[in-house]
Design an enzyme around this catalytic site. Structure first.
Site, PDB file in Angstrom:
ATOM      1  N   GLN A 158       0.842  -1.274   0.055  1.00  0.00           N
ATOM      2  CA  GLN A 158      -0.224  -0.084  -0.075  1.00  0.00           C
ATOM      3  C   GLN A 158       0.926   1.279   0.107  1.00  0.00           C
ATOM      4  OE1 GLN A 158      -3.415   0.334   2.608  1.00  0.00           O
ATOM      5  NE2 GLN A 158      -2.417   1.940   3.637  1.00  0.00           N
ATOM      6  N   GLY A 159       0.650   2.002  -0.861  1.00  0.00           N
ATOM      7  CA  GLY A 159       1.346   3.524  -1.181  1.00  0.00           C
ATOM      8  C   GLY A 159       0.552   4.750  -0.563  1.00  0.00           C
ATOM      9  N   TYR A 160       0.385   4.815   0.716  1.00  0.00           N
ATOM     10  CA  TYR A 160      -0.435   5.924   1.416  1.00  0.00           C
ATOM     11  C   TYR A 160       0.550   6.769   1.814  1.00  0.00           C
ATOM     12  CZ  TYR A 160      -5.127   4.408   0.517  1.00  0.00           C
ATOM     13  OH  TYR A 160      -6.416   4.040  -0.009  1.00  0.00           O
ATOM     14  N   SER A 161       1.183   6.708   3.016  1.00  0.00           N
ATOM     15  CA  SER A 161       1.885   7.526   3.520  1.00  0.00           C
ATOM     16  C   SER A 161       3.170   7.839   3.085  1.00  0.00           C
ATOM     17  CB  SER A 161       2.429   6.926   5.112  1.00  0.00           C
ATOM     18  OG  SER A 161       1.054   6.790   5.834  1.00  0.00           O
TER      19      SER A 161
ATOM     20  N   GLU B 201     -10.399  -0.828   6.402  1.00  0.00           N
ATOM     21  CA  GLU B 201      -8.794  -1.308   7.278  1.00  0.00           C
ATOM     22  C   GLU B 201      -9.568  -0.966   8.841  1.00  0.00           C
ATOM     23  OE1 GLU B 201      -4.490   0.121   7.558  1.00  0.00           O
ATOM     24  OE2 GLU B 201      -5.678   1.027   6.375  1.00  0.00           O
TER      25      GLU B 201
ATOM     26  N   SER C  19      -3.624   7.443  12.928  1.00  0.00           N
ATOM     27  CA  SER C  19      -3.102   7.409  14.458  1.00  0.00           C
ATOM     28  C   SER C  19      -4.265   7.555  15.491  1.00  0.00           C
ATOM     29  CB  SER C  19      -2.085   8.606  14.403  1.00  0.00           C
ATOM     30  OG  SER C  19      -2.524   9.870  14.504  1.00  0.00           O
TER      31      SER C  19
END
Length: 402
Positions: free
Chosen positions: A128-131, A246, A387
């Site tokens: 997964q390429g999010y952050s 998620e 978070s």
């Protein structure tokens, strides 16, 4: 909410128990128990995935028309709970529970036919390429760009904390396709093949010594325009759908309760040094009982979400509550395990994996050996998937109206 299982659901539970007793190999159970990270290594996870796929019990969160099980929310919960009680490996959610449902909901028929069967078979392994280095909790500020160039996109930028990128052959990314639009409106959801020289993966070793996450760099990486999911600028809507899966699409309480039960059994065999086993120590027993009650309360909340889903409703902000509370319980359980084993629980072997013939010999026991790595790894529970601070803001805004 009716907490009693129907006769059909009880029969399903017995079928799941019989299947697990017959088809779950001991080596996979032992490997899962000796894995400190959130995801097991592919040699454990993919073998179990293939067993479930052969049975037709894999894509529990997909529509039946797209290859899913067609199970009700209650059946999904029963399955998750029985797998937890049996000690089955937790599968990587990245393909099955994150990008898979996205493709089912937003993908074209051609994209479904291309990607979904290979997710089920394990031929495609996803990350997964999010952050990004400057875009974590404020995900909408991401800077990785995708520029349309004929029939392809050119991707430039970087992603970070990318779990299992060193194993993956595909990455699903949030990218900025319109730099002039407001930040949410300019984001798109793009699938990018990893096996190209324009993508490099740099390992990030955690404090526990695990290589689970990575930094990923794109230098004019190419992907076909057909790999855009939805429309340009629809990425933020898709991202919210994925994050809801998620945060609330998993059943955390069954695995937490199973872990707490196993911790109680280990405590019964661990001397307190004062008054018999640790189960007789009032302070330890109180902490263990409190954690069990908190996990049981979380289970009721998850069952309420299932009740909403079974009526065709969206779970809404309750998913943030589940994410927040489950992270706190995970961390408290792992902290209690370190305290239980004392000095033996402080060992931090650098070798990985901690299972198999090449595993380092533990000081004390295998249970003690995993305590410190699991404790250190679980610090991430209150960060990934949004978070704790993000979840509290969501709850404050949508539930309390602050």
């Amino acid at each position: 909410m009716d907490m009693d299982l129907t006769p059909e659901e009880l029969a399903f539970r017995e079928a799941v128990r019989a299947f697990l007793a017959e088809e779950l190999p001991d080596r996979l159970r032992e490997g899962a128990a000796q894995t400190p990270g959130v995801f097991v290594e592919p040699d454990i996870g993919l073998e179990w995935q293939r067993i479930l796929h052969a049975k037709g019990w894999l894509a529990t969160h997909w529509p039946e028309a797209d290859g899913g099980t067609g199970w009700s929310p209650t059946q999904r919960y029963i399955f998750e709970k029985e797998c937890a009680l049996a000690g089955a490996p937790g599968l990587s959610v990245l393909g099955l529970k994150l990008v898979g449902p996205v493709i089912c909901r937003f993908g074209t028929p051609e994209q479904k036919a291309r990607f979904l069967p290979r997710i089920l078979s394990g031929e495609d392994y996803w990350c997964q390429g999010y952050s990004e280095p400057g875009s974590g909790s404020d995900l909408a500020s991401l800077k990785t760009t995708a520029r349309r160039d004929g029939d392809a996109y050119a991707v430039n930028g970087s992603k970070i904390w990318t779990t299992h990128a060193h194993y993956a052959n595909w990455i699903f990314c949030l990218v900025r396709t319109d730099p002039d639009a407001r930040k949410q409106a300019g984001i798109s959801f793009l699938l990018v093949p990893m096996d190209q020289e324009a993508i490099s993966v740099s390992p990030i070793l955690t404090l526990a010594g695990d290589h689970e996450v990575n930094a990923v760099f794109f230098d004019d990486a190419k992907t076909d325009a057909d790999n855009l999911i939805g429309e340009e600028g629809q990425g933020w809507t898709i991202a919210k759908f994925l994050l809801e899966n998620e945060r609330g699409g998993s059943c955390h309480a069954p695995r937490l309760l199973a872990t707490i039960d196993r911790l109680a059994l280990q405590a019964a065999d661990t001397a307190s040094g004062v008054n018999g086993p640790m189960t007789h120590d009032p302070a330890f027993a109180t902490r263990l009982a409190r954690l069990r009650l908190e996990a049981q309360a979380l289970e009721v909340t998850e069952l309420r979400i299932l009740a909403e889903l079974s009526k065709g409703r969206q779970p809404g902000p309750q998913t943030s509550l589940v994410k927040l509370v489950s992270a706190q319980i995970h961390q408290a359980v792992d902290a209690l395990a370190v305290d239980l084993f004392g000095y033996d629980g402080l060992q931090l072997p650098p070798e990985r994996p901690l299972y198999g013939n090449e595993a380092p010999e533990p000081v004390g026991s295998r249970h003690a050996q995993i305590a410190a790595p699991a404790y250190l790894n679980s610090r991430a529970w209150s960060i990934f998937g949004g978070s704790d601070e993000v979840q509290k803001n969501i709850i404050a805004k949508t539930v309390l109206g602050l």
